[in-house]
Design a protein around this motif. Structure first.
Motif, PDB file in Angstrom:
ATOM      1  N   ARG A 231      -3.265   8.371  -0.380  1.00 48.05           N
ATOM      2  CA  ARG A 231      -3.382   6.956  -0.044  1.00 48.05           C
ATOM      3  C   ARG A 231      -3.826   6.868   1.408  1.00 48.05           C
ATOM      4  NH1 ARG A 231       1.414   4.064  -0.679  1.00 48.05           N
ATOM      5  NH2 ARG A 231       2.393   5.904   0.180  1.00 48.05           N
ATOM      6  N   ALA A 232      -5.123   7.041   1.609  1.00 50.28           N
ATOM      7  CA  ALA A 232      -5.661   7.101   2.967  1.00 50.28           C
ATOM      8  C   ALA A 232      -6.349   5.785   3.309  1.00 50.28           C
ATOM      9  CB  ALA A 232      -6.649   8.259   3.051  1.00 50.28           C
ATOM     10  N   MET A 233      -6.712   5.618   4.566  1.00 49.09           N
ATOM     11  CA  MET A 233      -7.436   4.426   4.980  1.00 49.09           C
ATOM     12  C   MET A 233      -8.877   4.522   4.481  1.00 49.09           C
ATOM     13  SD  MET A 233      -5.435   2.431   6.768  1.00 49.09           S
ATOM     14  CE  MET A 233      -5.680   1.704   8.370  1.00 49.09           C
ATOM     15  N   GLY A 234      -9.484   3.356   4.250  1.00 50.97           N
ATOM     16  CA  GLY A 234     -10.878   3.324   3.821  1.00 50.97           C
ATOM     17  C   GLY A 234     -11.045   3.032   2.341  1.00 50.97           C
ATOM     18  N   ILE A 235      -9.946   2.643   1.659  1.00 47.58           N
ATOM     19  CA  ILE A 235     -10.027   2.325   0.233  1.00 47.58           C
ATOM     20  C   ILE A 235      -9.894   0.806   0.090  1.00 47.58           C
ATOM     21  CG2 ILE A 235      -8.981   2.674  -2.037  1.00 47.58           C
ATOM     22  CD1 ILE A 235      -7.767   5.312  -0.827  1.00 47.58           C
ATOM     23  N   CYS A 236     -10.893   0.150  -0.500  1.00 51.15           N
ATOM     24  CA  CYS A 236     -10.784  -1.302  -0.648  1.00 51.15           C
ATOM     25  C   CYS A 236     -11.670  -1.825  -1.768  1.00 51.15           C
ATOM     26  CB  CYS A 236     -11.083  -2.005   0.671  1.00 51.15           C
ATOM     27  SG  CYS A 236     -12.794  -1.889   1.204  1.00 51.15           S
TER      28      CYS A 236
END
Lengths: 349, 475
Positions: free
Chosen positions: A137-142
């Motif tokens: 669950r990393a940043m950059g997922i949208c």
């Protein structure tokens, strides 16, 4: 302009100032309904078109080709000029029997009772979590909605080299936003044999130099703080790693219907929309629903084969269709309220 | 006082002396926060050293938020004792911190004949553990209070005093109290080693050095590595055990009011269905042994299996959307018991292997640490009237910030998080250092849309303030 709700009752309250809600409100006023209130939770009315800066909008409504923001502005102006009151930063927190609404606003909690209520809360894309996608669950997922509101409203971008998941109409829109924002997608991933929307995707993918992978699914997202790669699997379960700094999940629309879900209204669990009759009336006849919050399994839509019958994807109606549906619902309610006729026939059970 | 600049690492300052203190607590999980609070209240100077950009970045971010009675704790164990003490202290102090308590009670549910056969033993163990208010309920009796449980339910044991609490505000409150009473917290300061000169420890961190008379290792998943690097050996080995969870939309909250516990096995408490303090229903955790200490990834197969199991237990959940999924890693060891190791010659205490009961036992463990330090000869003068921080309420069953005028705007519409709440956190005594930290302090983006509507505004508000920003820099 005064956007603060002062009254505690009205003829018709509409939840959501997108195309459907605004069209309904305008139609109601034009038909002679006295007090029409639109409750909008954002600081600005207009709904999703506000951050879809690409045409074509407005062909059906204004006989012109407009960008999303100009279209939204025209709808808002038209509603206000007709005498509609739009209350901004007004979040409905509860629906109760008989058109009784609880509202949170920065000025405090309020209550509003309306003779009729229209739920026009729209639709959103399904996020990564509800798709149960494996990985970090990393940043950059949208979703596309996030990318577009970030870029068009705040001049920021969530990634530079994302993988785009899905090939619906909105995925095409995502590609064009990426192009405008200087984002270079590294791949478009589609689980089906064919893209959901064929010609523009093939065309756009080629035009933007984005490789399109069909028969491919996301097997895992990798990345500790920020996304570093995705692993994709083809039908032979062969895994391939694609370096990227974000994952854009597009489409798989789902109605934003939690207000109805948390209330006394009956919900159609297949679509996630309130149950309505042919007039758009909910199980409590004080309430109506219009626009994209209302998804029907009867509507014609493209269904990729991998969906099960009990888990259909939602077709998203373009703004013009929502606008039309809102307008018709508004006109119908106006008729109903103005004619001294007895209430419309009881809903078919 | 922690400031934003504390959260940026300056590699050139590795030899700089950052602090001299009585007690260095290594690790900003729930145990470390509770130990820092206890020692500050006892009058010691305390520095909490955390390797991440915020507290609760390791095992503690994924706990299941239950305040346990200890009915099934190992008999006569330190774990049992600390759970008892921790439970009582939480009940004593939670109101003064404005920390919530959801009095759910729990049901140990039997879904098979085999499970039901274990009931007498569970009842006896509970009784022996001092939890004497357990009662046996028939299927009909259970359905009176929980009518949505599925057809396979046979019977249940009611545990009246198992409750649900806020898993993240609670440790934050502990550390905030430590800080308000003279303590200090250092972030992005991984401890790489240290030396003891017979009197004082000099700990090397990635940001500089900390001198301390005593060290308490609360490094959780990294506890054995820390012991190895500072003491040269460790009495235990961490065997990371991943637990995945699936969270259902708030609409599920009408379907369940009680914590549904499984009949436990030797290895794990098993899969639990529980209401959260935030108004959701959660199912989990799985128990997966793995090598990676920081691999908190989720996987589709396990999430689907959890979802299926939840629907078997509450069929109506099939109609409720999934809001979120997450995974936590428990710092299990090769042994079942807590690993409390003392090196009294070197003024070092290690609290290792604190698994799922840690949220409850933390306050008890902290008292135990104080006892051990006193036995080692440490003497402090307890504060007469320590300051008590008031935490903002995030619990769904109590009044939320959006119900009080003057909040500015609602930023996160799914979880109803206001701009005023976010500002208070970013300007508070322990500002969020990561998006995760901000989520845990406010609930922002944790709802059904997972940031679809609010990420743009949030990216704007938090620009330049988080370790990993929402928006990437322009090239």
């Amino acid at each position: 302009m005064n956007n603060t709700l002062k009254r505690d009752n009205c003829d018709v309250a509409i939840i959501g100032a997108g195309p459907a809600g605004l069209a309904a409100a305008t139609a109601l006023k034009k038909a002679g309904i006295e007090s029409v209130v639109v409750l909008e939770r954002e600081a600005e009315a207009g709904g999703i078109p506000r951050h879809c800066a690409h045409p074509p909008y407005g062909i059906r409504e204004f006989k012109r080709i407009l960008s999303g923001p100009s279209y939204a502005k025209k709808l808002v102006d038209e509603a206000r000029n007709s005498g509609v009151f739009i209350a901004l930063r007004s979040t409905v927190t509860k629906l109760e029997q008989g058109g009784h609404l609880t509202i949170s606003s920065p000025e405090g909690m309020k209550e509003l009772t309306a003779k009729r209520v229209i739920i026009a809360t729209g639709i959103r894309e399904t996020p990564r979590s509800a798709r149960l996608v494996s990985g970090d669950r990393a940043m950059g997922i949208c979703n596309t909605g996030t990318l577009q509101s970030m870029f068009y409203l705040k001049e920021m971008i969530p990634f530079r080299r994302p993988a785009i998941i899905g090939t619906e109409i909105v995925s095409f829109s995502a590609l064009s936003t990426c192009k405008k924002a200087g984002i270079q997608p590294v791949a478009m991933i589609e689980e089906a044999q064919q893209p959901t929307i064929r010609w523009p995707i093939y065309h756009a993918a080629r035009l933007f130099g984005v490789p399109l992978f069909v028969n491919t699914r996301v097997a895992k997202i990798l990345g500790k703080d920020r996304v570093s790669a995705i692993q994709v699997a083809d039908t032979n379960q062969t895994i391939r790693e694609i370096p990227c700094d974000g994952v854009l999940f597009t489409g798989q629309f789902t109605p934003e219907s939690t207000l109805a879900r948390m209330s006394h209204l009956e919900l159609d669990f297949r679509t996630g929309s309130p149950v309505v009759d042919s007039f758009g009336r909910c199980s409590d006849p004080t309430y109506f629903a219009a626009g994209n919050v209302l998804q029907s399994t009867n509507k014609p839509m493209h269904v990729p084969f991998y969906y099960k019958q009990d888990n259909l994807p939602q077709s998203v109606d373009v703004a013009g269709t929502c606008w039309h549906e809102g307008k018709v619902t508004g006109e119908w309610i106006a008729n109903d309220l103005l004619s001294q006729q007895p209430s419309p026939p009881e809903k078919d059970k | 006082m922690t400031t934003q600049s504390d959260k940026t690492v300056n590699k050139e300052d590795a030899k700089q002396l950052l602090a001299s203190t009585d007690i260095a607590v290594i690790g900003g999980g729930v145990v470390g926060c509770a130990v820092a609070r206890r020692m500050a209240l006892e009058g010691a100077s305390v520095v909490l050293i955390e390797k991440g950009p915020d507290i609760l970045e390791g095992a503690s971010k994924g706990n299941s938020a239950i305040l346990h009675t200890g009915f099934d704790a190992p008999q006569g164990s330190l774990e049992w004792e600390c759970v008892q003490k921790g439970y009582q202290e939480y009940l004593d102090i939670h109101k003064s911190f404005n920390l919530p308590l959801l009095k759910t009670s729990a049901l140990i549910a039997a879904w098979t004949e085999e499970q039901e056969e274990k009931f007498p033993a569970i009842m006896k163990k509970g009784y022996d553990n001092g939890v004497t208010d357990l009662s046996l309920l028939s299927r009909t009796e259970v359905l009176k209070s929980e009518p949505n449980l599925g057809p396979d339910l046979r019977a249940a044991i009611r545990v009246p005093r198992e409750y649900v609490i806020d898993p993240w505000s609670t440790p934050l409150a502990y550390l905030q109290q430590a800080i308000e009473n003279g303590g200090q917290a250092l972030f992005n300061a991984e401890v790489t080693g240290g030396a003891f000169d017979g009197n004082t420890w000099v700990l090397n961190t990635k940001r500089g050095q900390v001198k301390a008379s005593y060290v308490v290792n609360c490094a959780g998943l990294y506890g054995d590595i820390l012991d190895n690097s500072a003491l040269g050996h460790s009495e235990f080995t961490i065997k990371p055990r991943k637990g995945q969870f699936v969270i259902f939309d708030m609409a599920a909250s009408r379907l369940l009011k009680t914590i549904i516990l499984p009949v436990p096995t030797e290895r794990t408490k098993g899969i639990v269905l529980f209401p959260t303090i935030f108004g959701n229903i959660t199912v989990g955790p799985t128990a997966e042994d793995q090598d990676g200490r920081d691999d908190a990834s989720v996987d589709e197969d396990n999430l689907k299996a959890l979802h299926t199991q939840a629907i078997e237990k509450i069929p109506a959940l099939a109609n409720i959307p999934i809001t979120a999924t997450y995974a936590g890693i428990r710092p299990a060891t090769e042994k079942k018991e807590y690993q409390i190791v003392e090196d009294s010659d070197r003024n070092w205490i290690t609290l290792g292997g604190i698994r799922s009961t840690g949220l409850t036992s933390a306050l008890g463990l902290a008292r135990h640490v104080h006892d051990l330090l006193q036995q080692q000869g440490a003497q402090f003068k307890a504060l007469k009237s320590p300051s008590i921080p008031m935490l903002p309420n995030l619990a769904e069953h109590l009044p939320r910030d959006y119900e009080t005028p003057g909040y500015g705007e609602i930023v996160c519409h799914c979880e109803m998080v206001t701009k005023r709440e976010i500002d208070a956190v970013m300007e508070g005594p322990i500002p969020a250092g990561s998006l995760g930290g901000l989520k845990r302090r406010t609930r922002v983006t944790m709802g059904r849309c997972q940031g679809f509507y609010c990420s743009a505004r949030l990216a704007e508000i938090t620009q330049g303030k988080l370790s990993e920003p929402l928006g990437v820099e322009d090239e």
